[in-house]
Design a protein around this motif. Structure first.
Motif, PDB file in Angstrom:
ATOM      1  N   THR A  10       1.173  -9.658  -5.883  1.00  0.00           N
ATOM      2  CA  THR A  10       0.404  -8.675  -6.654  1.00  0.00           C
ATOM      3  C   THR A  10      -0.672  -8.030  -5.794  1.00  0.00           C
ATOM      4  OG1 THR A  10       0.770  -9.937  -8.684  1.00  0.00           O
ATOM      5  CG2 THR A  10      -1.045  -8.352  -8.699  1.00  0.00           C
ATOM      6  N   ILE A  11      -1.363  -8.830  -4.998  1.00  0.00           N
ATOM      7  CA  ILE A  11      -2.397  -8.298  -4.112  1.00  0.00           C
ATOM      8  C   ILE A  11      -1.787  -7.356  -3.079  1.00  0.00           C
ATOM      9  CG2 ILE A  11      -4.050  -8.955  -2.297  1.00  0.00           C
ATOM     10  CD1 ILE A  11      -4.622 -11.481  -3.986  1.00  0.00           C
ATOM     11  N   ILE A  12      -0.651  -7.726  -2.519  1.00  0.00           N
ATOM     12  CA  ILE A  12       0.012  -6.879  -1.522  1.00  0.00           C
ATOM     13  C   ILE A  12       0.465  -5.563  -2.144  1.00  0.00           C
ATOM     14  CG2 ILE A  12       2.060  -6.693  -0.045  1.00  0.00           C
ATOM     15  CD1 ILE A  12       1.726  -9.750   0.451  1.00  0.00           C
ATOM     16  N   ILE A  13       1.087  -5.629  -3.320  1.00  0.00           N
ATOM     17  CA  ILE A  13       1.557  -4.414  -3.989  1.00  0.00           C
ATOM     18  C   ILE A  13       0.385  -3.516  -4.358  1.00  0.00           C
ATOM     19  CG2 ILE A  13       2.645  -3.559  -6.108  1.00  0.00           C
ATOM     20  CD1 ILE A  13       4.567  -5.937  -5.906  1.00  0.00           C
ATOM     21  N   GLU A  14      -0.692  -4.100  -4.852  1.00  0.00           N
ATOM     22  CA  GLU A  14      -1.870  -3.305  -5.223  1.00  0.00           C
ATOM     23  C   GLU A  14      -2.494  -2.644  -3.994  1.00  0.00           C
ATOM     24  OE1 GLU A  14      -5.838  -3.747  -8.019  1.00  0.00           O
ATOM     25  OE2 GLU A  14      -4.717  -5.533  -7.455  1.00  0.00           O
ATOM     26  N   THR A  15      -2.525  -3.352  -2.881  1.00  0.00           N
ATOM     27  CA  THR A  15      -3.049  -2.777  -1.648  1.00  0.00           C
ATOM     28  C   THR A  15      -2.187  -1.607  -1.187  1.00  0.00           C
ATOM     29  OG1 THR A  15      -3.896  -4.952  -1.003  1.00  0.00           O
ATOM     30  CG2 THR A  15      -3.728  -3.284   0.732  1.00  0.00           C
ATOM     31  N   ILE A  16      -0.877  -1.766  -1.249  1.00  0.00           N
ATOM     32  CA  ILE A  16       0.033  -0.685  -0.846  1.00  0.00           C
ATOM     33  C   ILE A  16      -0.132   0.528  -1.754  1.00  0.00           C
ATOM     34  CG2 ILE A  16       2.470  -0.035  -0.689  1.00  0.00           C
ATOM     35  CD1 ILE A  16       2.996  -2.923   0.294  1.00  0.00           C
ATOM     36  N   LEU A  17      -0.223   0.294  -3.065  1.00  0.00           N
ATOM     37  CA  LEU A  17      -0.400   1.409  -3.993  1.00  0.00           C
ATOM     38  C   LEU A  17      -1.705   2.154  -3.741  1.00  0.00           C
ATOM     39  CD1 LEU A  17       0.866  -0.101  -7.364  1.00  0.00           C
ATOM     40  CD2 LEU A  17       1.938   1.690  -6.015  1.00  0.00           C
ATOM     41  N   LEU A  18      -2.778   1.419  -3.524  1.00  0.00           N
ATOM     42  CA  LEU A  18      -4.056   2.072  -3.262  1.00  0.00           C
ATOM     43  C   LEU A  18      -4.068   2.760  -1.897  1.00  0.00           C
ATOM     44  CD1 LEU A  18      -6.595  -0.472  -4.769  1.00  0.00           C
ATOM     45  CD2 LEU A  18      -5.946   1.766  -5.657  1.00  0.00           C
ATOM     46  N   TRP A  19      -3.376   2.196  -0.917  1.00  0.00           N
ATOM     47  CA  TRP A  19      -3.276   2.839   0.386  1.00  0.00           C
ATOM     48  C   TRP A  19      -2.520   4.167   0.275  1.00  0.00           C
ATOM     49  CZ3 TRP A  19       1.199   3.160   3.686  1.00  0.00           C
ATOM     50  CH2 TRP A  19       0.925   3.718   4.925  1.00  0.00           C
ATOM     51  N   LEU A  20      -1.392   4.157  -0.466  1.00  0.00           N
ATOM     52  CA  LEU A  20      -0.640   5.403  -0.671  1.00  0.00           C
ATOM     53  C   LEU A  20      -1.470   6.430  -1.435  1.00  0.00           C
ATOM     54  CD1 LEU A  20       2.897   3.960  -1.508  1.00  0.00           C
ATOM     55  CD2 LEU A  20       2.178   5.137   0.588  1.00  0.00           C
ATOM     56  N   PHE A  21      -2.231   5.965  -2.421  1.00  0.00           N
ATOM     57  CA  PHE A  21      -3.104   6.859  -3.183  1.00  0.00           C
ATOM     58  C   PHE A  21      -4.196   7.445  -2.293  1.00  0.00           C
ATOM     59  CE2 PHE A  21      -6.519   7.628  -6.369  1.00  0.00           C
ATOM     60  CZ  PHE A  21      -5.840   8.585  -7.127  1.00  0.00           C
ATOM     61  N   SER A  22      -4.733   6.623  -1.374  1.00  0.00           N
ATOM     62  CA  SER A  22      -5.768   7.131  -0.471  1.00  0.00           C
ATOM     63  C   SER A  22      -5.176   8.142   0.509  1.00  0.00           C
ATOM     64  CB  SER A  22      -6.436   5.983   0.271  1.00  0.00           C
ATOM     65  OG  SER A  22      -5.549   5.404   1.220  1.00  0.00           O
ATOM     66  N   LEU A  23      -3.939   7.930   0.939  1.00  0.00           N
ATOM     67  CA  LEU A  23      -3.281   8.924   1.793  1.00  0.00           C
ATOM     68  C   LEU A  23      -3.069  10.229   1.043  1.00  0.00           C
ATOM     69  CD1 LEU A  23      -0.582   6.842   3.703  1.00  0.00           C
ATOM     70  CD2 LEU A  23      -2.707   7.799   4.605  1.00  0.00           C
ATOM     71  N   TRP A  24      -2.679  10.126  -0.217  1.00  0.00           N
ATOM     72  CA  TRP A  24      -2.444  11.315  -1.035  1.00  0.00           C
ATOM     73  C   TRP A  24      -3.737  12.110  -1.240  1.00  0.00           C
ATOM     74  CZ3 TRP A  24      -3.379  12.166  -6.530  1.00  0.00           C
ATOM     75  CH2 TRP A  24      -2.763  13.317  -7.014  1.00  0.00           C
TER      76      TRP A  24
END
Length: 105
Positions: A10-24
């Motif tokens: 869950t922590i890994i998935i949340e980090t990836i989602l927030l990283w993609l959102f920050s790139l966007w």
């Protein structure tokens, strides 16, 4: 052991989602880390609360229209499972990282 594995994923998935959102958005990950974690936790909270509300609404409507006892009204109790535990751990980790990042030494 299974709880920690699910929380870690869950922590890994949340980090990836927030990283993609920050790139966007075009911002650094550390700028949205804490607020994003709290927002995702809030979404999980509202889904659990909304499910309880919908069940209570259906039970009271059935009881009112038909007179059948369909389980009554239940009090909302937030359940902390492995995913929610991972969300809470992510918020704690992101709080620590954010404080360390923004503190002037």
């Amino acid at each position: 052991m299974r709880t920690f594995v699910i929380a870690g994923v869950t922590i890994i998935i949340e980090t990836i989602l927030l990283w993609l959102f920050s790139l966007w958005l075009g911002v650094h990950l550390l700028e949205i880390l804490l607020l994003g974690g709290i927002s995702i936790f809030g979404i999980a909270w509202f889904f659990q609360q909304g499910s309880t509300y919908a069940n209570n609404h259906i039970n009271t409507m059935t009881r009112g229209w038909t007179g059948l006892d369909t389980g009554g009204v239940r009090v909302f109790r937030f359940k902390v499972g492995p995913v929610v535990f991972g969300l809470l751990m992510f918020i704690l980790i992101s709080l620590i990282i954010t404080v360390i990042y923004y503190v002037e030494i």
